[in-house]
Design a protein around this motif. Structure first.
Motif, PDB file in Angstrom:
ATOM      1  N   LYS A   1       0.843  -1.204   0.000  1.00 16.92           N
ATOM      2  CA  LYS A   1       0.000   0.000   0.000  1.00 16.92           C
ATOM      3  C   LYS A   1       0.875   1.251   0.000  1.00 16.92           C
ATOM      4  O   LYS A   1       0.632   2.196  -0.756  1.00 16.92           O
TER       5      LYS A   1
ATOM      6  N   ALA B   1       2.681   1.571  -3.375  1.00 15.13           N
ATOM      7  CA  ALA B   1       1.791   2.088  -4.423  1.00 15.13           C
ATOM      8  C   ALA B   1       1.700   3.609  -4.353  1.00 15.13           C
ATOM      9  O   ALA B   1       1.757   4.293  -5.384  1.00 15.13           O
TER      10      ALA B   1
ATOM     11  N   GLU C   1       3.069   6.110  -7.273  1.00 14.65           N
ATOM     12  CA  GLU C   1       2.184   7.086  -7.915  1.00 14.65           C
ATOM     13  C   GLU C   1       2.747   8.492  -7.818  1.00 14.65           C
ATOM     14  O   GLU C   1       2.711   9.255  -8.791  1.00 14.65           O
TER      15      GLU C   1
ATOM     16  N   ALA D   1       2.642   0.701  -9.336  1.00 13.55           N
ATOM     17  CA  ALA D   1       1.588   1.119  -8.396  1.00 13.55           C
ATOM     18  C   ALA D   1       0.367   0.211  -8.546  1.00 13.55           C
ATOM     19  O   ALA D   1      -0.212  -0.230  -7.537  1.00 13.55           O
ATOM     20  N   GLU D   2      -0.004  -0.091  -9.777  1.00  9.91           N
ATOM     21  CA  GLU D   2      -1.157  -0.975 -10.016  1.00  9.91           C
ATOM     22  C   GLU D   2      -0.903  -2.382  -9.478  1.00  9.91           C
ATOM     23  O   GLU D   2      -1.778  -2.984  -8.856  1.00  9.91           O
TER      24      GLU D   2
ATOM     25  N   CYS E   1       1.087  -3.200  -7.060  1.00  9.68           N
ATOM     26  CA  CYS E   1       1.088  -3.127  -5.596  1.00  9.68           C
ATOM     27  C   CYS E   1      -0.337  -3.057  -5.050  1.00  9.68           C
ATOM     28  O   CYS E   1      -0.641  -3.676  -4.026  1.00  9.68           O
ATOM     29  N   LYS E   2      -1.203  -2.332  -5.729  1.00 12.70           N
ATOM     30  CA  LYS E   2      -2.600  -2.227  -5.287  1.00 12.70           C
ATOM     31  C   LYS E   2      -3.291  -3.584  -5.315  1.00 12.70           C
ATOM     32  O   LYS E   2      -4.167  -3.857  -4.495  1.00 12.70           O
ATOM     33  N   GLN E   3      -2.888  -4.448  -6.250  1.00 14.96           N
ATOM     34  CA  GLN E   3      -3.480  -5.782  -6.330  1.00 14.96           C
ATOM     35  C   GLN E   3      -3.128  -6.633  -5.110  1.00 14.96           C
ATOM     36  O   GLN E   3      -3.871  -7.526  -4.733  1.00 14.96           O
TER      37      GLN E   3
ATOM     38  N   ALA F   1      -2.111  -5.163  -2.056  1.00  7.91           N
ATOM     39  CA  ALA F   1      -2.421  -4.420  -0.822  1.00  7.91           C
ATOM     40  C   ALA F   1      -3.777  -4.791  -0.268  1.00  7.91           C
ATOM     41  O   ALA F   1      -4.656  -5.219  -0.968  1.00  7.91           O
TER      42      ALA F   1
END
Length: 109
Positions: free
Chosen positions: A70, A73, A77, A102-103, A105-107, A109
């Protein structure tokens, strides 16, 4: 097996972002107006360090991967947003790598 493949893909994306940020960092230091590039240089350093740290956390199966992802990401960004403001090829490539990371990492997080 699926979890391992997902983490291997994340590690590859983190590595690519770290390399792009380190290249951008070095190239920005060579620019004529280094002062103008100060924020880009600072964020390149932050992002490369965070990607490296998260890559290590993933490899050692840290229980904090999702929390670190998180934070990573958010840093990716911020770095991508700064880099996209500069016309230099190295900044544009770095921004692309940062947004991709970032994308990813969001997956996680």
């Amino acid at each position: 097996m699926v979890e391992h493949a997902k983490h291997a893909e994340l590690s590859n994306t983190l590595y690519e972002c770290m390399v792009a940020c380190n290249h951008c960092f070095d190239a920005c230091l060579q620019e004529d107006d280094v002062k103008m590039m100060a924020e880009c240089i600072r964020l390149d350093r932050e992002c490369a360090d965070m990607c490296s740290y998260l890559m290590q956390a993933v490899e050692r199966n840290s229980p904090f991967v999702s929390e670190l992802a998180k934070v990573c990401a958010a840093i990716c960004e911020a770095c991508g947003n700064e880099c996209k403001n500069h016309d230099h090829d190295h900044c544009q490539k770095c921004a692309e790598a940062c947004f991709k990371c970032a994308e990813a990492c969001k997956q996680v997080a």
